[in-house]
Design a protein around this motif. Sequence first.
Motif, PDB file in Angstrom:
ATOM      1  N   LEU A 129       1.391  11.797   5.990  1.00  0.00           N
ATOM      2  CA  LEU A 129       0.483  11.717   7.250  1.00  0.00           C
ATOM      3  C   LEU A 129      -0.764  10.623   6.776  1.00  0.00           C
ATOM      4  O   LEU A 129      -1.054   9.522   7.962  1.00  0.00           O
ATOM      5  CB  LEU A 129      -0.408  12.932   7.378  1.00  0.00           C
ATOM      6  N   ILE A 130      -1.196  10.377   5.785  1.00  0.00           N
ATOM      7  CA  ILE A 130      -2.320   9.334   5.283  1.00  0.00           C
ATOM      8  C   ILE A 130      -1.307   8.167   5.543  1.00  0.00           C
ATOM      9  O   ILE A 130      -2.019   7.054   5.928  1.00  0.00           O
ATOM     10  CB  ILE A 130      -2.855   9.635   3.943  1.00  0.00           C
ATOM     11  N   GLY A 131      -0.125   8.004   4.917  1.00  0.00           N
ATOM     12  CA  GLY A 131       0.414   6.690   4.940  1.00  0.00           C
ATOM     13  C   GLY A 131       0.540   6.360   6.539  1.00  0.00           C
ATOM     14  O   GLY A 131       0.567   5.168   7.001  1.00  0.00           O
ATOM     15  N   LEU A 132       1.004   7.366   7.119  1.00  0.00           N
ATOM     16  CA  LEU A 132       1.350   6.834   8.806  1.00  0.00           C
ATOM     17  C   LEU A 132      -0.004   6.330   9.297  1.00  0.00           C
ATOM     18  O   LEU A 132       0.192   5.379  10.264  1.00  0.00           O
ATOM     19  CB  LEU A 132       1.675   8.280   9.478  1.00  0.00           C
ATOM     20  N   THR A 144       3.334   5.662  -4.118  1.00  0.00           N
ATOM     21  CA  THR A 144       4.214   6.523  -5.111  1.00  0.00           C
ATOM     22  C   THR A 144       3.764   6.500  -6.718  1.00  0.00           C
ATOM     23  O   THR A 144       4.032   7.420  -7.307  1.00  0.00           O
ATOM     24  CB  THR A 144       5.710   5.772  -4.971  1.00  0.00           C
ATOM     25  N   TYR A 145       3.009   5.371  -7.016  1.00  0.00           N
ATOM     26  CA  TYR A 145       2.321   5.190  -8.340  1.00  0.00           C
ATOM     27  C   TYR A 145       1.394   6.183  -8.497  1.00  0.00           C
ATOM     28  O   TYR A 145       1.332   6.746  -9.566  1.00  0.00           O
ATOM     29  CB  TYR A 145       1.963   3.592  -8.490  1.00  0.00           C
ATOM     30  N   LEU A 175       0.797  -1.216   0.221  1.00  0.00           N
ATOM     31  CA  LEU A 175       0.171  -0.070  -0.040  1.00  0.00           C
ATOM     32  C   LEU A 175       0.930   1.370   0.040  1.00  0.00           C
ATOM     33  O   LEU A 175       0.527   2.246  -0.736  1.00  0.00           O
ATOM     34  CB  LEU A 175      -1.036   0.012   1.181  1.00  0.00           C
ATOM     35  N   GLY A 176       1.987   1.262   0.706  1.00  0.00           N
ATOM     36  CA  GLY A 176       3.016   2.630   0.803  1.00  0.00           C
ATOM     37  C   GLY A 176       3.518   2.581  -0.859  1.00  0.00           C
ATOM     38  O   GLY A 176       3.609   3.835  -1.278  1.00  0.00           O
TER      39      GLY A 176
END
Length: 262
Positions: A239-242, A200-201, A195-196
């Motif tokens: 922040l969304i990734g965290l 990037t994509y 998901l991380g």
Amino acid sequence: MDGFFAPLKPVGPGLRLALGIACFALFFLGWGIATYGGFVRPLFLASPGETLASGWALFVEYGFARDVLITVGRVVGGFLLAAVLAVPLGILMGAFKPVDAFFQGFMSFARYLPASAFIPLLILWAGVGELQKVLVIFIGSVFQLVIMVGVIVGSVRMDLLEAAYTLGASRRGVVLRVLLPAAAPQIFEALRLVLGWAWTYVIVAELVGASRGIGHMIIEAQRFLDTGQMIFGIFIIGLIGLITDFLFQAGNARLFPWTRGR
């Protein structure tokens, strides 16, 4: 200090939280020194205060919340599409060696193909709408996830399978009652990592032919040399990734409680 740096010694939740906050504090301290101290020109790096002000203006004046929601929707759509295909196929490859022998060469080839290289073709095939951006995320995620799930399932301890066969389990029972429960926590962790990558994509996809989204906002800010907006957009992604990381970790602990303390 000898005990503090003992290899593989677990860290308590309180200390883990304190160390994590300290890392962020040092980052913002260095950023503030570099910008407020005059070591870096504002044209190249906005200060923390300017970045926060730019972010507030984005939400209040330019409807940035909609861009965030659009980008999140693209990521979720492409990621779920990849997971629906990759997880079952990866399980089959890990569990059954003939299936692995059939797909392994192609998957190893395909996972080295950069998703960004497909953008011109995807624009030709699907236009510049939402489908094109979702497909970029799908292509960038699916092959990596298949390989990871296959390796995880194929690495389950053989003695667990032998014990199950000794107790009279069928092949189907071994897959459903031994392989899947043993591999599920690591598969969940693989989903979190992929998901991380999906983030990037989606930013790459939004750099071409997009009228909304975080990536589009960053490109627009670059045209006006607004480093505050660019940095704020990047921070929003982090922040969304965290947040999603914490959600995956909480879900992993709740679904697979026997993995706690590892």
